[in-house]
Motif scaffolding. Structure first.
Motif: not given
Length: 234
Positions: A209-213
């Motif tokens: 998710l952090e790759k997008f956040i």
């Protein structure tokens, strides 16, 4: 928004009544209309349940089902760190939208039940349903679902009569129906499904998710560990 034709939880709950004899910290739940500065987030609904700062620069929307084991797993293993790292720091706000999965009767009843309670109790009730999911499924399958739902209703300050009356409320049913249809319109086919702002993302673990956040926050992605860094020291 067009509506899906569905069978709602009232007949199910009534059947459970006939068939059977028998905590989290403050959630800071807000509505979109509470802050004019989120007007540019046209992917949010006026009655969305939002956890955290409504003015956070990034929104994570989850479509999930209280009867979905993978959703319960995410809420037990990923959500606490996500909340601590991003929601409680004001970087991201989190939106939960119901999208029922089998057993659909259980999911419909649970989601409508959460809608029936006080707004500030919504996320607490959803968490309780995930925490008790295995127990609720077992009770549902053994025709003791009435006990499970009455207990959940009482946790939100609702009596049995309050819950039955709420499940008869056409406005609440239409609201639930509209949220489900929004998921269908956005291409949701399974749960949990996540959107970072208005972009559907294929992610489950926090690191994914952090790759997008992080790009949405304007922050760099963490540097991958080299083999030398990950090797144990001799």
């Amino acid at each position: 928004m067009k509506h899906v034709i569905r069978t709602f939880a009232l007949p199910v709950f009534a059947g459970l009544l006939a068939a059977c004899s028998g905590a989290e910290t403050s959630n800071n739940v807000a509505t979109v209309s509470a802050a004019a500065t989120v007007a540019d987030k046209d992917f949010l609904f006026e009655d969305d349940y939002i956890l955290g700062d409504v003015n956070a620069p990034v929104t994570l929307i989850e479509y999930a089902s209280v009867s979905c084991p993978a959703c319960a797993n995410w809420h037990a293993t990923v959500y606490p760190e996500f909340r601590e790292k991003y929601v409680e720091t004001g970087k991201v706000n989190y939106v939960f939208r119901p999208f029922p999965t089998p057993p659909v009767q259980m999911a419909d009843t649970g989601h409508l039940l959460a809608y029936c309670g006080k707004r500030e109790d919504y996320f607490t009730n959803i968490k309780l349903q995930f925490d008790r999911q295995r127990q609720i499924i077992d009770m549902f399958q053994s025709r003791r679902g009435r006990e499970a739902y009455i207990s959940l209703a009482q946790a939100s300050g609702l009596s049995e009569d309050d819950l039955v009356s709420c499940l008869q409320n056409e406005d609440i049913r239409e609201r639930y129906d509209a949220v489900i249809q929004s998921g269908i319109d956005l291409g949701v086919t399974g749960t949990p499904s996540f959107f970072v702002n208005d972009e559907k993302v294929n992610a489950f673990l926090l690191e994914d998710l952090e790759k997008f956040i992080l790009p949405a926050l304007g922050e760099p992605l963490p540097e991958p560990e080299s083999e030398d860094d990950s090797a144990p020291a001799e």
